[in-house]
Design a protein around this motif. Structure first.
Motif, PDB file in Angstrom:
ATOM      1  N   VAL A 204       1.021  -1.009   0.114  1.00  0.00           N
ATOM      2  CA  VAL A 204      -0.118  -0.046  -0.063  1.00  0.00           C
ATOM      3  C   VAL A 204       0.742   1.566  -0.044  1.00  0.00           C
ATOM      4  CG1 VAL A 204      -1.880  -1.461   1.245  1.00  0.00           C
ATOM      5  CG2 VAL A 204      -0.221   0.057   2.591  1.00  0.00           C
ATOM      6  N   ASP A 205       2.148   1.409  -0.174  1.00  0.00           N
ATOM      7  CA  ASP A 205       3.228   2.207  -0.260  1.00  0.00           C
ATOM      8  C   ASP A 205       3.281   2.503  -1.742  1.00  0.00           C
ATOM      9  OD1 ASP A 205       4.956   4.225   0.135  1.00  0.00           O
ATOM     10  OD2 ASP A 205       6.480   3.016   1.218  1.00  0.00           O
ATOM     11  N   PRO A 206       2.751   3.749  -2.098  1.00  0.00           N
ATOM     12  CA  PRO A 206       3.129   4.293  -3.636  1.00  0.00           C
ATOM     13  C   PRO A 206       4.740   4.271  -4.090  1.00  0.00           C
ATOM     14  CG  PRO A 206       1.402   5.417  -2.737  1.00  0.00           C
ATOM     15  CD  PRO A 206       2.088   4.740  -1.334  1.00  0.00           C
TER      16      PRO A 206
ATOM     17  N   LEU B  59      -0.358   2.880  -8.824  1.00  0.00           N
ATOM     18  CA  LEU B  59      -1.471   2.972  -9.974  1.00  0.00           C
ATOM     19  C   LEU B  59      -2.602   3.101  -8.997  1.00  0.00           C
ATOM     20  CD1 LEU B  59      -0.555   0.424 -12.507  1.00  0.00           C
ATOM     21  CD2 LEU B  59      -0.428   2.981 -12.739  1.00  0.00           C
ATOM     22  N   GLN B  60      -3.041   2.309  -8.088  1.00  0.00           N
ATOM     23  CA  GLN B  60      -4.287   2.629  -7.097  1.00  0.00           C
ATOM     24  C   GLN B  60      -4.569   3.970  -6.531  1.00  0.00           C
ATOM     25  OE1 GLN B  60      -3.653  -0.433  -4.071  1.00  0.00           O
ATOM     26  NE2 GLN B  60      -4.528  -1.992  -5.381  1.00  0.00           N
ATOM     27  N   ALA B  61      -3.125   4.789  -6.116  1.00  0.00           N
ATOM     28  CA  ALA B  61      -3.287   6.071  -5.929  1.00  0.00           C
ATOM     29  C   ALA B  61      -3.766   7.218  -6.765  1.00  0.00           C
ATOM     30  CB  ALA B  61      -1.892   6.591  -5.118  1.00  0.00           C
TER      31      ALA B  61
ATOM     32  N   ILE C 144      -7.341   6.670  -7.512  1.00  0.00           N
ATOM     33  CA  ILE C 144      -8.196   7.473  -6.510  1.00  0.00           C
ATOM     34  C   ILE C 144      -8.038   9.024  -6.420  1.00  0.00           C
ATOM     35  CG2 ILE C 144      -8.109   7.952  -3.891  1.00  0.00           C
ATOM     36  CD1 ILE C 144      -7.323   4.860  -3.620  1.00  0.00           C
ATOM     37  N   ALA C 145      -6.787   9.507  -6.786  1.00  0.00           N
ATOM     38  CA  ALA C 145      -6.574  10.899  -7.039  1.00  0.00           C
ATOM     39  C   ALA C 145      -7.443  11.439  -8.023  1.00  0.00           C
ATOM     40  CB  ALA C 145      -5.163  11.198  -7.107  1.00  0.00           C
ATOM     41  N   SER C 146      -7.542  10.635  -9.117  1.00  0.00           N
ATOM     42  CA  SER C 146      -8.553  11.177 -10.332  1.00  0.00           C
ATOM     43  C   SER C 146      -9.691  11.068  -9.962  1.00  0.00           C
ATOM     44  CB  SER C 146      -8.233  10.242 -11.470  1.00  0.00           C
ATOM     45  OG  SER C 146      -6.756  10.082 -11.840  1.00  0.00           O
TER      46      SER C 146
ATOM     47  N   ILE D  91       2.577  12.523 -15.208  1.00  0.00           N
ATOM     48  CA  ILE D  91       3.442  12.883 -14.294  1.00  0.00           C
ATOM     49  C   ILE D  91       3.923  11.505 -13.643  1.00  0.00           C
ATOM     50  CG2 ILE D  91       4.220  13.769 -11.886  1.00  0.00           C
ATOM     51  CD1 ILE D  91       2.469  15.990 -12.434  1.00  0.00           C
ATOM     52  N   VAL D  92       2.975  10.873 -13.147  1.00  0.00           N
ATOM     53  CA  VAL D  92       3.150   9.470 -12.473  1.00  0.00           C
ATOM     54  C   VAL D  92       3.612   8.310 -13.649  1.00  0.00           C
ATOM     55  CG1 VAL D  92       2.145   7.360 -11.462  1.00  0.00           C
ATOM     56  CG2 VAL D  92       1.259   9.668 -10.847  1.00  0.00           C
TER      57      VAL D  92
END
Length: 359
Positions: free
Chosen positions: A15-17, A25-27, A30-32, A67-68
């Motif tokens: 769970v640490d990006p 990718l999960q983050a 969630i951010a989007s 960016i990611v």
């Protein structure tokens, strides 16, 4: 406490990006979603049209995704550039800015592979240079002798022919040693270990090596003994029995004794000492000389290929004999090292004997 912290650190990785692509990718998703939701709420509480909000949310999501994605794929692009450089023969490039996630682990592995390839390439170039040098010296000497005979400068008398034969023997010895090293690198050598009586075996090895009695060297070339260096064989008990591959042990003893004789002063004695090891069939073997010894700085490197060290002597040799001896000892699972000695050089060899479970 430290073990608990280590467990928690590993447990939180999924769970640490920063340490997991999946979490990153999960983050991103969630951010989007959160940005889109926030913009929709703003649209409901303001006069901004839903179309404008949709355009802004798409632009924001694309920017975050770009960016990611750039951050995640940067090491992959760098690895591609490094791989292309390696294909051109440049092994000095490395992947910089390694991340902590799966791509970072791949980059670290890639860097280790590049370092290994660089070391192999350096070793290959060094080997070619050393072999070329070693072959050039006796060939040049042999050519000079033959040219003198052809031009009439020297007569083809026994002394001239002995000089030519000596250079031919040196070439044969080098080629035989290189063949041994080639088999070492290919892993094509298997042990044929058997029980044998140590005293008659070592006595026969010394005679075959031609030390003080004339004969043939372990490499297959004729060996010219030094009559001014007496030999001493010390085996206790006389009926000592060991377990090893006779041919490989022959290479060890012959090369160690050859090296000891080369560096012995006139009248200096060379001693081959054998004792029983701690386990059945094991063997402790020592070869001592009364020469100048090996400087402490060279003791860890004398078993490297083509390393001659700084020990003065009658003949620098090829620098392969001790490397072959270490290879043969390693095949047995034994140990070879330069031991402390108040005078001269003492090489200590330990062979483990018969492995447990064998009859």
């Amino acid at each position: 406490m430290g073990r608990l912290r280590h467990w928690a650190w590993n447990a939180l990785r999924p769970v640490d990006p920063a340490r997991s692509i999946k979490a990153a990718l999960q983050a991103l998703v969630i951010a989007s979603v959160m940005i889109t939701t926030l913009l929709v709420l703003i649209a409901f509480h303001s006069k901004t049209g839903i179309r404008v909000i949709t355009i802004f949310s798409i632009i924001a999501s694309l920017l975050i995704t770009q960016i990611v994605a750039t951050n995640l794929t940067a090491p992959l692009r760098e690895m591609t550039a490094v791989a292309r450089a390696m294909a051109r023969g440049d092994y000095s490039r490395r992947v910089a800015g390694v991340r902590r996630d799966e791509v970072g682990e791949l980059a670290e592995t890639f860097n280790r592979m590049a370092a290994d390839l660089e070391a192999v390439d350096h070793h290959r170039k060094e080997l070619v240079a050393n072999v070329s040098h070693e072959l050039r010296t006796p060939i040049a000497a042999l050519r000079a002798v033959l040219e003198n005979v052809v031009d009439g400068v020297s007569e083809p008398d026994p002394e001239t022919m002995r000089l030519a034969l000596r250079q031919t023997e040196r070439l044969g010895k080098l080629v035989s040693q290189l063949l041994d090293l080639s088999r070492l690198d290919s892993g094509a050598v298997l042990l044929d270990a058997k029980r044998f009586e140590v005293w008659p075996y070592l006595s026969a090895v010394l005679k075959t090596a031609g030390l003080g009695m004339g004969g043939t060297h372990a490499s297959g070339t004729r060996f010219r003994p030094r009559a001014d260096v007496p030999m001493h064989l010390d085996v206790f008990p006389p009926e000592l029995v060991a377990y090893a591959d006779g041919e490989r042990l022959h290479q060890v003893v012959a090369n160690l004794v050859d090296n000891a004789v080369k560096h012995s002063p006139p009248g200096g004695r060379v001693t081959v000492r054998a004792r029983s090891g701690p386990t059945p069939g094991s063997l402790d073997l020592e070869v001592r000389d009364e020469g100048p010894g090996i400087p402490e700085a060279d003791r860890d490197r004398v078993f490297e290929r083509f390393h001659r060290g700084s020990r003065p002597g009658r003949d620098g040799g090829t620098g392969l004999g001790l490397a072959i001896a270490r290879w043969a000892v390693d095949l047995h699972g034994g140990r070879i090292e330069v031991a402390e000695s108040p005078r001269g050089c003492r090489i200590h060899v330990t062979l483990p004997g018969k492995p447990s479970g064998q009859r």
